[in-house]
Design an enzyme around this catalytic site. Structure first.
Site: not given
Length: 756
Positions: A363, A470, A506, A605, A628-629, A639, A676
């Site tokens: 993050h 976010r 989100r 994801e 990402n996920d 990650r 995204c």
């Protein structure tokens, strides 16, 4: 065996000088294994050889001078095979290397084990004996276990040495970079500004001093401050505990008043160590001595000595940390960079971010990209203490960090920084243009946000909306859950920033590497735990308040879209839709009119979701791919874990195939899809995604202009040919190389590396 191993490894961490530490290891290992000789060689990658660094049994004159090539001798064989080599008569082995300087004529048997750290052989430890016989299984097991534990300890010690080398004119040579994981592209020059949540002896990097008088005064002041604190604590404890129990503070005071402790610390300062290092050496020596005593009562005093030493150390370091100003052009250095840390530092002072923990998609790295700040993550062996205030160069492209860089390196990076600024100025020329390929194919580019600063960064740039807002970031920088009204005001600003354009908000996605300080979630494996939609469904009161705030903010605007994170099943989406409809009905009743109803999307994801696209498409209006996920879960790689950061790669063929499958399924079911995740903000990733058929992307504001420029200079035909080429490749690096080569041919190489 475990006690012996721990003692040997602790010796490496305890000794301030690597050579001295290795000498101790060689002696302790020789004694523990009852052999006649133990030697340690460290790898020198630049000169391609192993250098003898310590020995107990060979000639001391050979230490530091005898080098064995990577392809020479039994030591080289151990390194090449990356496994133990156990030989009864070494002299008859074809790889035996005659080295007269080491005086090993009396030894026959040989056992060597590689010292490995992060998949690289950093050295070799060997034992020898005069007997003509192989070492037994227990001895092999001991040496292999010891070598495995020495890897990270030696890497950490070498990192300390690299920092010391830059400070000493006698040792100073071309600056050595510490290497981590590239977290956010860009180059930063500035002063290291270290934030340490805890001060401990383990974090103290041994450091020399030339001002002995000042260090002695600092030590005495810290002792006096500690005595004052103990007096206050003793008084408090006497009120609630019997006098014999609170007498422990009298013992502590006796230790501080003991001339022997103070004398030992001052002797170490006179030897050239600063106060913190001197205290570390004395306390750890005392604990080591007591740990070898048979008397259990004496051994238990180790805790008391460590406690009193810790108190003095805290007072030594804390005074400096509290009094320091926040410098201009700082590079933030921390064990783990958090959103609250970034919130406390003025943006105009922050040049770069350097984090011990994390990877390129933790993050903190995502926040860095959102702010347009170069970042390097996962510097596992970085010793934080005494870095503060050092001149620092951070390369967010290669993942390299230089502390106290030499003039040559500094000059090189200043030139690259000028080229970076020229490139930024170049892409600004198309700020108001729409994004499309050279042959006119329209592409939608949106921003990922969550920080108010993002709206300032993107001002004057033609973006197509917010692809991912976010909402957790405003939650993370507070001390409690924001109220419905507070959330509504935040969401209104986001919706007003892009009137008439979609703003995808989100729902709260915390857990994993995004904790809330006032709502702690402690789990053994948080990325596979209670996060995203799972948490908000378990706490519908949180979700309902947030959705009401979103819907209320959307009144009179009508550009809200709601994204659901971490979807794994149809049932989760159905339950979320029920709660969203409930909030919607409440607002309609409250306002006595129909309020705008937003589109609802689901994030793809979790791998399970991509095989339910057909079923989910009946419930939602669109999908958004969180690369990402998705990458994390497809590759089973945390990650945020620096140890496996090198395995986390968007360009893994399995990830590429999954992304291509999603594009085809969405086309089949005629449902819109966007990307995204951070992959879309990388030129290589963007071109591959376009080649698969994606036309809607979201990225950090800083990457948006670069993406426009890259798209403007490549045709759809060229992009589609890239997918055909990469589909035949099995290695992620080869996939990147193929696309990077194309970018270079088009004169766009400056978007993937430092400079132009």
């Amino acid at each position: 065996m475990l006690t012996t191993l721990k003692r040997i490894v602790d010796e490496v961490n305890r000794q301030p000088v690597l050579e001295k530490a290795l000498e101790s290891v060689a002696k302790l290992a020789k004694d523990a294994m009852h052999t006649e000789c133990c030697s340690i060689y460290l790898a020198d990658e630049e000169n391609k050889h192993y250098l003898l660094m310590a020995t107990d049994g060979l000639s001391q004159s050979a230490v530091g001078s005898v080098a064995i090539g990577f392809d020479e001798g039994l030591v080289g064989l151990v390194g090449k095979k990356e496994e133990p080599v156990n030989i009864a008569n070494a002299r008859t082995h074809p790889r035996f290397l005659v080295t007269p300087q080491v005086l090993e004529e009396s030894y026959n048997s040989f056992l060597g084990a590689p010292i490995i750290h992060q998949r690289h052989v950093v050295g070799v430890i060997s034992v020898q004996h005069s007997r003509h016989q192989v070492f037994d299984d227990s001895q092999v097991a001991f040496l292999v276990t010891l070598a495995a534990q020495l890897g990270s300890a030696i890497a950490h010690a070498e990192a300390r040495e690299a920092l010391d080398r830059t400070e000493s004119p006698a040792l100073k040579s071309r600056a050595r970079a510490l290497r981590g994981v590239a977290g956010s592209n860009g180059i930063a020059l500035g002063k290291a500004y270290v934030i340490q949540p805890q001060i401990s002896f383990a974090s103290i990097v041994p450091r020399r001093t030339h001002n002995i008088g000042r260090e002695i005064v600092r030590f005495k002041q810290a002792v006096k401050k500690t005595q004052q604190e103990l007096k206050v604590l003793s008084g408090k404890m006497t009120l609630i505990l019997p006098s014999d129990t609170s007498a422990i503070f009298d013992v502590y005071n006796h230790m501080l008043n003991d001339d022997l402790l103070g004398e030992k610390v001052q002797n170490q300062i006179h030897n050239g160590w600063n106060a913190a290092t001197a205290l570390k050496i004395v306390i750890e020596d005392l604990c080591s001595e007591l740990g070898q005593m048979e008397d259990s009562y004496i051994r238990e005093r180790i805790t008391d000595i460590r406690d009193i030493g810790q108190r003095v150390l805290t007072n030594l370091i804390k005074k400096e940390m509290l009094s320091r100003p926040i410098p201009d052009n700082l590079i933030l250095v921390a064990e783990e960079v958090t959103a609250s840390m970034l919130a406390e530092i003025p943006r105009e002072k922050l040049n770069g971010i350097c984090s011990v923990r994390g990877s390129n998609n933790s993050h903190a790295a995502i926040l860095a990209r959102a702010l347009g700040i170069p970042a390097v993550m996962g510097l596992e062996d970085l010793p934080l203490t005494n870095l503060d205030g050092r001149d620092t160069i951070l390369d967010g492209y290669s993942g390299q960090v230089f502390f106290n860089p030499d003039a040559v390196i500094t000059k090189e990076y200043k030139v690259l920084l000028v080229e970076e600024k020229e490139l930024d100025a170049l892409v600004q020329s198309i700020a108001t243009e729409s994004a499309c390929t050279r042959d006119g194919t329209r592409v939608s580019l949106n921003i990922n946000t969550g920080l108010a600063a993002d709206f300032e960064v993107v001002r004057g740039i033609d973006a197509d909306g917010i692809g991912l807002y976010r909402t957790e970031i405003p939650f993370m920088v507070r001390n409690c859950f924001p109220s419905e009204q507070e959330q509504c005001e935040l969401y209104e600003k986001a919706l007003d920033a892009y009137p008439g354009k979609p703003v995808n908000m989100r729902t709260l996605d915390v857990g994993g590497d995004k904790p809330l300080p006032y709502f702690p979630i402690k789990e053994d494996n948080p990325f596979l735990g209670w996060r995203g939609i799972r948490m908000t469904l378990d706490h519908p009161e949180i979700l309902l308040v947030q959705v009401r705030a979103m819907l209320k903010a959307n009144i009179g605007r009508g550009n809200l879209q709601i994204l659901l994170p971490m979807v794994t099943s149809v049932q989760e989406v159905e339950e979320c839709l029920r709660l969203i409809n409930q909030a919607y009905a409440e607002l309609c009743e409250e306002y006595q009119c129909e309020v705008p109803k937003p589109k609802i999307g689901a994030m793809l994801e979790v791998p399970a979701a991509i095989y339910q696209i057909g079923l989910l498409s009946r419930l939602v209006d669109y999908f958004s791919v969180g690369t990402n996920d998705l990458t994390q879960y497809l590759l089973a790689v945390d990650r945020n874990n620096a140890r496996v950061a090198s395995l986390y790669d968007y360009y893994h063929p399995g990830v590429i195939e999954a992304l291509h499958y999603i594009a085809k399924q969405c086309k089949k079911y005629n449902v819109p899809v966007s990307v995204c995740g951070e992959m879309a903000g990388e030129p290589i990733g963007l071109l591959l995604l376009v080649s698969m058929g994606y036309r809607n992307f979201s990225m950090s504001a800083q990457n948006l202009l670069k993406a426009k420029w890259v798209l403007k200079h490549i045709s759809l035909e060229e992009v589609e040919s890239l997918l055909q080429q990469t589909s035949q490749v099995a290695c992620p690096q080869q996939i990147k190389n193929l696309v990077a080569q194309k970018l270079d041919e088009l004169g766009l190489g400056g978007f993937i590396r430092a400079g132009k």
